[in-house]
Scaffold this motif. Sequence first.
Motif, PDB file in Angstrom:
ATOM      1  N   UNK A   1     -13.415   9.490 -10.834  1.00 14.23           N
ATOM      2  CA  UNK A   1     -12.063   9.177 -10.969  1.00 14.23           C
ATOM      3  C   UNK A   1     -11.469  10.000 -12.674  1.00 14.23           C
ATOM      4  N   UNK A   2     -10.247   9.981 -12.619  1.00 12.94           N
ATOM      5  CA  UNK A   2      -9.880  10.237 -14.054  1.00 12.94           C
ATOM      6  C   UNK A   2     -10.488   9.205 -15.137  1.00 12.94           C
ATOM      7  N   UNK A   3     -11.184   9.463 -16.142  1.00 10.32           N
ATOM      8  CA  UNK A   3     -11.486   8.757 -17.117  1.00 10.32           C
ATOM      9  C   UNK A   3     -11.134   9.257 -18.437  1.00 10.32           C
ATOM     10  N   UNK A   4     -10.309   8.115 -19.272  1.00 16.94           N
ATOM     11  CA  UNK A   4      -9.703   8.711 -20.373  1.00 16.94           C
ATOM     12  C   UNK A   4     -10.118   7.730 -21.389  1.00 16.94           C
ATOM     13  N   UNK A   5     -10.732   8.336 -22.611  1.00 15.97           N
ATOM     14  CA  UNK A   5     -11.302   7.568 -23.799  1.00 15.97           C
ATOM     15  C   UNK A   5      -9.965   7.229 -24.545  1.00 15.97           C
ATOM     16  N   UNK A   6      -9.785   5.914 -24.864  1.00 15.01           N
ATOM     17  CA  UNK A   6      -8.564   5.410 -25.537  1.00 15.01           C
ATOM     18  C   UNK A   6      -8.711   3.970 -25.732  1.00 15.01           C
ATOM     19  N   UNK A   7      -7.562   3.525 -26.201  1.00 18.13           N
ATOM     20  CA  UNK A   7      -7.158   2.175 -26.657  1.00 18.13           C
ATOM     21  C   UNK A   7      -6.388   1.498 -25.650  1.00 18.13           C
ATOM     22  N   UNK A   8      -6.715   0.196 -25.245  1.00 22.93           N
ATOM     23  CA  UNK A   8      -5.948  -0.794 -24.198  1.00 22.93           C
ATOM     24  C   UNK A   8      -4.512  -0.806 -24.408  1.00 22.93           C
TER      25      UNK A   8
ATOM     26  N   UNK B   1     -17.960   2.994 -16.687  1.00 24.32           N
ATOM     27  CA  UNK B   1     -18.267   4.133 -15.814  1.00 24.32           C
ATOM     28  C   UNK B   1     -17.324   4.222 -14.681  1.00 24.32           C
ATOM     29  N   UNK B   2     -16.547   3.253 -14.388  1.00 28.68           N
ATOM     30  CA  UNK B   2     -15.444   3.412 -13.258  1.00 28.68           C
ATOM     31  C   UNK B   2     -16.186   3.051 -12.017  1.00 28.68           C
ATOM     32  N   UNK B   3     -17.085   2.316 -11.779  1.00 26.93           N
ATOM     33  CA  UNK B   3     -17.752   1.511 -10.570  1.00 26.93           C
ATOM     34  C   UNK B   3     -16.694   0.678  -9.941  1.00 26.93           C
ATOM     35  N   UNK B   4     -15.809  -0.201 -10.698  1.00 25.09           N
ATOM     36  CA  UNK B   4     -14.868  -0.984  -9.863  1.00 25.09           C
ATOM     37  C   UNK B   4     -13.644  -0.229  -9.668  1.00 25.09           C
ATOM     38  N   UNK B   5     -13.597   1.137  -9.684  1.00 29.08           N
ATOM     39  CA  UNK B   5     -12.256   1.819  -9.282  1.00 29.08           C
ATOM     40  C   UNK B   5     -12.474   2.334  -7.615  1.00 29.08           C
ATOM     41  N   UNK B   6     -13.536   1.858  -7.101  1.00 22.94           N
ATOM     42  CA  UNK B   6     -13.755   2.421  -5.720  1.00 22.94           C
ATOM     43  C   UNK B   6     -13.843   1.056  -4.854  1.00 22.94           C
ATOM     44  N   UNK B   7     -12.822   0.224  -4.609  1.00 23.26           N
ATOM     45  CA  UNK B   7     -13.184  -0.991  -3.915  1.00 23.26           C
ATOM     46  C   UNK B   7     -12.807  -0.691  -2.534  1.00 23.26           C
ATOM     47  N   UNK B   8     -12.268   0.667  -2.112  1.00 22.05           N
ATOM     48  CA  UNK B   8     -11.892   1.357  -0.776  1.00 22.05           C
ATOM     49  C   UNK B   8     -13.267   1.757  -0.018  1.00 22.05           C
TER      50      UNK B   8
ATOM     51  N   UNK C   1      -6.925   6.851  -8.963  1.00 23.11           N
ATOM     52  CA  UNK C   1      -7.657   6.070  -9.654  1.00 23.11           C
ATOM     53  C   UNK C   1      -7.864   6.593 -10.971  1.00 23.11           C
ATOM     54  N   UNK C   2      -7.766   5.678 -12.107  1.00 22.91           N
ATOM     55  CA  UNK C   2      -8.234   6.158 -13.733  1.00 22.91           C
ATOM     56  C   UNK C   2      -8.601   4.938 -14.141  1.00 22.91           C
ATOM     57  N   UNK C   3      -9.584   5.283 -15.167  1.00 23.01           N
ATOM     58  CA  UNK C   3     -10.148   4.225 -15.931  1.00 23.01           C
ATOM     59  C   UNK C   3      -9.948   4.493 -17.662  1.00 23.01           C
ATOM     60  N   UNK C   4      -9.566   3.463 -18.370  1.00 26.49           N
ATOM     61  CA  UNK C   4      -9.300   3.577 -19.831  1.00 26.49           C
ATOM     62  C   UNK C   4     -10.422   2.906 -20.471  1.00 26.49           C
TER      63      UNK C   4
ATOM     64  N   UNK D   1       0.956  -1.199  -0.087  1.00 23.49           N
ATOM     65  CA  UNK D   1       0.098  -0.112   0.066  1.00 23.49           C
ATOM     66  C   UNK D   1       0.814   1.305  -0.053  1.00 23.49           C
ATOM     67  N   UNK D   2       0.377   2.504  -0.501  1.00 24.09           N
ATOM     68  CA  UNK D   2      -1.110   2.567  -0.902  1.00 24.09           C
ATOM     69  C   UNK D   2      -0.904   2.160  -2.495  1.00 24.09           C
ATOM     70  N   UNK D   3      -2.268   2.381  -3.029  1.00 26.04           N
ATOM     71  CA  UNK D   3      -2.443   1.577  -4.522  1.00 26.04           C
ATOM     72  C   UNK D   3      -2.867   2.884  -5.305  1.00 26.04           C
ATOM     73  N   UNK D   4      -2.353   2.452  -6.840  1.00 23.34           N
ATOM     74  CA  UNK D   4      -2.993   3.473  -7.779  1.00 23.34           C
ATOM     75  C   UNK D   4      -3.583   2.589  -8.625  1.00 23.34           C
ATOM     76  N   UNK D   5      -4.979   2.831  -8.866  1.00 21.52           N
ATOM     77  CA  UNK D   5      -5.556   1.868  -9.671  1.00 21.52           C
ATOM     78  C   UNK D   5      -5.754   2.394 -11.247  1.00 21.52           C
TER      79      UNK D   5
END
Length: 314
Positions: free
Chosen positions: A210-217, A120-127, A164-167, A109-113
């Motif tokens: 969270x930070x949400x980015x439109x993009x390719x994996x 929509x980023x719902x799984x970015x909040x496990x804490x 926390x960020x989502x792609x 810990x700590x984590x950067x997810x």
Amino acid sequence: MTTALIYGEFAAREAAGESPAYQNLAVAVSRDAHLIGLLDTLPPAKRQPNLLFAAGRFLGAPVTDPPAFLEFAAANWERVAHEIRHRATQTNEPARCAVLLPLLAALPQPLALLEVGASAGLNLFPDRYAYRYGDHVLGDGDPLLDCALTGTDPPQKLPEVVWRAGLDLNPLDVTDPADAAWLQALIWPEQDDRRERQRAAARTVAADPPLMVRGDLVDDLPALAAKAPADATLVVFHTSVLYQVPADRRRAFTDLVRTMRAHWISVENPTVLDHAGLPNPPDERLHNVLALDGRPLAWARPHGEALNWFGDRP
């Protein structure tokens, strides 16, 4: 596998015991040559049952009445096909956090997810959620996520998440009415508990986006990962995403993520990632494989309701 067989398999292995409405509907579609023919005009990745049924629900189709649904789909095929082509099965089930938590809590810990295919980023909040593994309850957030855990002890603490960020190719916004309606349409008809769980998680996301980015994996992952704080453990993760990715891009992603200075958590269908020596799943229902850095550790039910541990303890 033919489209008809895909729907028959969905009825037997995914919907059975979970959604009588979708089980009956999938069987009906598998036997309807006209609708199968229409589905076969779509790209293979767009023929999946969850996508057809969600598009129908989004448009007001009677998904609990198979004959009426077949009639609706045929009569409104251009509208249905439009939604299918322009949307994806971004189910975004927050209960999947319950299968991620044993690993997330055990990492330094700590984590950067960083979630790939974040919707929509719902799984970015496990804490921020609460969990119940049998008699063991952890956390006091909303929603409360139930998971039947066997083979290992439940986690004793929540992770500390500092970034926390989502792609996603098409990130969704929980505050946008159309996006929120699509997320609800993806939930199966009888599962009101999942519907309310999603609404509760969406309130958490809306309060602290969270930070949400439109993009390719592949193309856009390194640049987003570079934004993570250097003093946190970077965790790149995804749940039920790679089956929608062409095989060559899937290989490019796995090759890339293995080279990154990050831990990699995957929860995917066993046919999607090549895990050698997997034990038999607990039963005939569909199970995904939970893996850490490419090493399989547990069988996970698709909506996070059960986790059967068979690997090294976290």
